[in-house]
Design a protein around this motif. Structure first.
Motif, PDB file in Angstrom:
ATOM      1  N   VAL A  90      28.052  17.290  67.423  1.00  0.00           N
ATOM      2  CA  VAL A  90      29.220  17.387  68.303  1.00  0.00           C
ATOM      3  C   VAL A  90      30.494  17.114  67.510  1.00  0.00           C
ATOM      4  CG1 VAL A  90      30.391  16.297  70.252  1.00  0.00           C
ATOM      5  CG2 VAL A  90      27.976  16.878  70.417  1.00  0.00           C
ATOM      6  N   ARG A  91      30.473  16.091  66.655  1.00  0.00           N
ATOM      7  CA  ARG A  91      31.655  15.731  65.869  1.00  0.00           C
ATOM      8  C   ARG A  91      32.053  16.875  64.933  1.00  0.00           C
ATOM      9  NH1 ARG A  91      29.601  11.595  64.035  1.00  0.00           N
ATOM     10  NH2 ARG A  91      28.945  11.330  63.128  1.00  0.00           N
ATOM     11  N   GLU A  92      31.075  17.435  64.224  1.00  0.00           N
ATOM     12  CA  GLU A  92      31.369  18.537  63.305  1.00  0.00           C
ATOM     13  C   GLU A  92      31.834  19.790  64.043  1.00  0.00           C
ATOM     14  OE1 GLU A  92      28.304  19.320  60.478  1.00  0.00           O
ATOM     15  OE2 GLU A  92      28.311  17.253  59.719  1.00  0.00           O
ATOM     16  N   ALA A  93      31.220  20.073  65.175  1.00  0.00           N
ATOM     17  CA  ALA A  93      31.636  21.241  65.955  1.00  0.00           C
ATOM     18  C   ALA A  93      33.050  21.058  66.480  1.00  0.00           C
ATOM     19  CB  ALA A  93      30.669  21.475  67.112  1.00  0.00           C
ATOM     20  N   THR A  94      33.372  19.849  66.909  1.00  0.00           N
ATOM     21  CA  THR A  94      34.716  19.571  67.413  1.00  0.00           C
ATOM     22  C   THR A  94      35.743  19.697  66.301  1.00  0.00           C
ATOM     23  OG1 THR A  94      33.760  18.062  69.023  1.00  0.00           O
ATOM     24  CG2 THR A  94      36.122  17.892  68.670  1.00  0.00           C
ATOM     25  N   GLU A  95      35.427  19.179  65.131  1.00  0.00           N
ATOM     26  CA  GLU A  95      36.345  19.290  63.995  1.00  0.00           C
ATOM     27  C   GLU A  95      36.574  20.748  63.615  1.00  0.00           C
ATOM     28  OE1 GLU A  95      34.604  16.903  60.932  1.00  0.00           O
ATOM     29  OE2 GLU A  95      35.099  15.010  61.940  1.00  0.00           O
ATOM     30  N   SER A  96      35.511  21.511  63.616  1.00  0.00           N
ATOM     31  CA  SER A  96      35.627  22.931  63.296  1.00  0.00           C
ATOM     32  C   SER A  96      36.466  23.657  64.342  1.00  0.00           C
ATOM     33  CB  SER A  96      34.248  23.557  63.207  1.00  0.00           C
ATOM     34  OG  SER A  96      34.345  24.951  63.009  1.00  0.00           O
ATOM     35  N   TYR A  97      36.241  23.294  65.592  1.00  0.00           N
ATOM     36  CA  TYR A  97      37.007  23.909  66.683  1.00  0.00           C
ATOM     37  C   TYR A  97      38.493  23.599  66.529  1.00  0.00           C
ATOM     38  CZ  TYR A  97      38.610  24.910  71.421  1.00  0.00           C
ATOM     39  OH  TYR A  97      39.296  25.396  72.502  1.00  0.00           O
ATOM     40  N   HIS A  98      38.817  22.363  66.222  1.00  0.00           N
ATOM     41  CA  HIS A  98      40.222  21.992  66.034  1.00  0.00           C
ATOM     42  C   HIS A  98      40.824  22.712  64.832  1.00  0.00           C
ATOM     43  CE1 HIS A  98      40.629  19.049  69.196  1.00  0.00           C
ATOM     44  NE2 HIS A  98      39.488  18.473  68.836  1.00  0.00           N
ATOM     45  N   ALA A  99      40.046  22.879  63.782  1.00  0.00           N
ATOM     46  CA  ALA A  99      40.538  23.608  62.608  1.00  0.00           C
ATOM     47  C   ALA A  99      40.830  25.067  62.957  1.00  0.00           C
ATOM     48  CB  ALA A  99      39.510  23.526  61.479  1.00  0.00           C
ATOM     49  N   ARG A 100      39.940  25.673  63.734  1.00  0.00           N
ATOM     50  CA  ARG A 100      40.181  27.063  64.146  1.00  0.00           C
ATOM     51  C   ARG A 100      41.406  27.165  65.041  1.00  0.00           C
ATOM     52  NH1 ARG A 100      36.374  29.744  67.226  1.00  0.00           N
ATOM     53  NH2 ARG A 100      35.536  27.792  67.968  1.00  0.00           N
ATOM     54  N   LEU A 101      41.580  26.187  65.920  1.00  0.00           N
ATOM     55  CA  LEU A 101      42.777  26.193  66.775  1.00  0.00           C
ATOM     56  C   LEU A 101      44.048  26.057  65.942  1.00  0.00           C
ATOM     57  CD1 LEU A 101      41.771  24.066  69.885  1.00  0.00           C
ATOM     58  CD2 LEU A 101      42.143  26.525  69.775  1.00  0.00           C
ATOM     59  N   GLN A 102      44.017  25.195  64.947  1.00  0.00           N
ATOM     60  CA  GLN A 102      45.169  25.033  64.068  1.00  0.00           C
ATOM     61  C   GLN A 102      45.463  26.332  63.320  1.00  0.00           C
ATOM     62  OE1 GLN A 102      47.263  22.527  63.699  1.00  0.00           O
ATOM     63  NE2 GLN A 102      46.219  21.218  65.165  1.00  0.00           N
ATOM     64  N   TRP A 103      44.412  27.009  62.870  1.00  0.00           N
ATOM     65  CA  TRP A 103      44.577  28.267  62.154  1.00  0.00           C
ATOM     66  C   TRP A 103      45.207  29.327  63.069  1.00  0.00           C
ATOM     67  CZ3 TRP A 103      41.572  32.921  62.686  1.00  0.00           C
ATOM     68  CH2 TRP A 103      41.811  33.858  61.691  1.00  0.00           C
ATOM     69  N   LYS A 104      44.703  29.393  64.305  1.00  0.00           N
ATOM     70  CA  LYS A 104      45.259  30.357  65.262  1.00  0.00           C
ATOM     71  C   LYS A 104      46.701  30.019  65.609  1.00  0.00           C
ATOM     72  CE  LYS A 104      40.910  31.737  67.367  1.00  0.00           C
ATOM     73  NZ  LYS A 104      40.104  31.794  68.580  1.00  0.00           N
ATOM     74  N   LEU A 105      47.004  28.734  65.736  1.00  0.00           N
ATOM     75  CA  LEU A 105      48.367  28.307  66.020  1.00  0.00           C
ATOM     76  C   LEU A 105      49.295  28.720  64.895  1.00  0.00           C
ATOM     77  CD1 LEU A 105      50.349  26.703  67.807  1.00  0.00           C
ATOM     78  CD2 LEU A 105      49.706  24.676  66.477  1.00  0.00           C
ATOM     79  N   LYS A 106      48.846  28.567  63.675  1.00  0.00           N
ATOM     80  CA  LYS A 106      49.649  28.958  62.520  1.00  0.00           C
ATOM     81  C   LYS A 106      49.946  30.460  62.551  1.00  0.00           C
ATOM     82  CE  LYS A 106      49.586  28.790  57.476  1.00  0.00           C
ATOM     83  NZ  LYS A 106      48.799  28.450  56.295  1.00  0.00           N
ATOM     84  N   ILE A 107      48.938  31.245  62.869  1.00  0.00           N
ATOM     85  CA  ILE A 107      49.123  32.700  62.951  1.00  0.00           C
ATOM     86  C   ILE A 107      50.126  33.043  64.048  1.00  0.00           C
ATOM     87  CG2 ILE A 107      47.990  34.862  63.600  1.00  0.00           C
ATOM     88  CD1 ILE A 107      45.488  33.842  62.198  1.00  0.00           C
ATOM     89  N   LEU A 108      49.990  32.408  65.209  1.00  0.00           N
ATOM     90  CA  LEU A 108      50.915  32.676  66.317  1.00  0.00           C
ATOM     91  C   LEU A 108      52.335  32.275  65.958  1.00  0.00           C
ATOM     92  CD1 LEU A 108      48.769  31.589  69.377  1.00  0.00           C
ATOM     93  CD2 LEU A 108      49.433  33.899  68.751  1.00  0.00           C
ATOM     94  N   GLU A 109      52.488  31.146  65.280  1.00  0.00           N
ATOM     95  CA  GLU A 109      53.825  30.713  64.873  1.00  0.00           C
ATOM     96  C   GLU A 109      54.433  31.689  63.881  1.00  0.00           C
ATOM     97  OE1 GLU A 109      53.080  26.764  63.451  1.00  0.00           O
ATOM     98  OE2 GLU A 109      53.389  25.878  65.442  1.00  0.00           O
ATOM     99  N   GLN A 110      53.638  32.203  62.954  1.00  0.00           N
ATOM    100  CA  GLN A 110      54.135  33.189  61.996  1.00  0.00           C
ATOM    101  C   GLN A 110      54.577  34.465  62.708  1.00  0.00           C
ATOM    102  OE1 GLN A 110      50.863  33.647  59.289  1.00  0.00           O
ATOM    103  NE2 GLN A 110      51.402  31.825  58.086  1.00  0.00           N
ATOM    104  N   ARG A 111      53.783  34.918  63.656  1.00  0.00           N
ATOM    105  CA  ARG A 111      54.160  36.114  64.417  1.00  0.00           C
ATOM    106  C   ARG A 111      55.439  35.874  65.212  1.00  0.00           C
ATOM    107  NH1 ARG A 111      48.400  37.876  67.022  1.00  0.00           N
ATOM    108  NH2 ARG A 111      47.394  38.577  65.106  1.00  0.00           N
ATOM    109  N   HIS A 112      55.527  34.690  65.808  1.00  0.00           N
ATOM    110  CA  HIS A 112      56.706  34.355  66.601  1.00  0.00           C
ATOM    111  C   HIS A 112      57.953  34.347  65.719  1.00  0.00           C
ATOM    112  CE1 HIS A 112      59.211  32.578  69.643  1.00  0.00           C
ATOM    113  NE2 HIS A 112      59.492  31.552  68.845  1.00  0.00           N
TER     114      HIS A 112
END
Length: 127
Positions: A90-112
């Motif tokens: 659960v801990r590793e999956a949560t960390e991975s999920y947060h990393a993917r969210l951060q990556w997607k946020l970065k992409i959205l911010e760049q597009r914005h």
């Protein structure tokens, strides 16, 4: 008499062609709704503008798979699942999920930022 028969035949042929036209039109509408674009790796390599899009497509395909199975296989393997192993998964999956969210946020911010700059340029040209 002969003309009335010809008129009836013509009317039936017209109705048949109209039905055929509508069936073809409906089938084309259904085909248009089912269109899914795919880009090959070679297209992405040829056109650098498509490379980010190709990465997004690959990432979305990876998300369609069972997300936890990767972590369960990595952590547990052939062992029996214990409470500690489950918490680690659960801990590793949560960390991975947060990393993917951060990556997607970065992409959205760049597009914005890119869109904001282009809008500012257009507004400057207008004024």
């Amino acid at each position: 008499m002969k003309f009335s028969l010809m008129e009836k035949e013509c009317a039936t042929k017209l109705k048949e062609s109209d039905r055929e036209f509508h069936t073809i039109l409906n089938s084309r509408d259904q085909e248009e709704k089912k269109i899914e674009l795919t880009y090959s790796i070679y297209d992405a390599k040829k056109n650098p503008a498509r490379q980010p899009r190709q990465k997004e497509v690959e990432a979305s395909e990876a998300e369609k798979q069972d997300f936890l199975s990767v972590f369960i296989n990595a952590v547990v393997g052939k062992k029996q699942m214990t409470k500690e192993l489950a918490e680690k998964v659960v801990r590793e999956a949560t960390e991975s999920y947060h990393a993917r969210l951060q990556w997607k946020l970065k992409i959205l911010e760049q597009r914005h930022e890119k869109e904001s700059k282009s809008i500012k340029k257009k507004q400057a040209m207008i004024n």
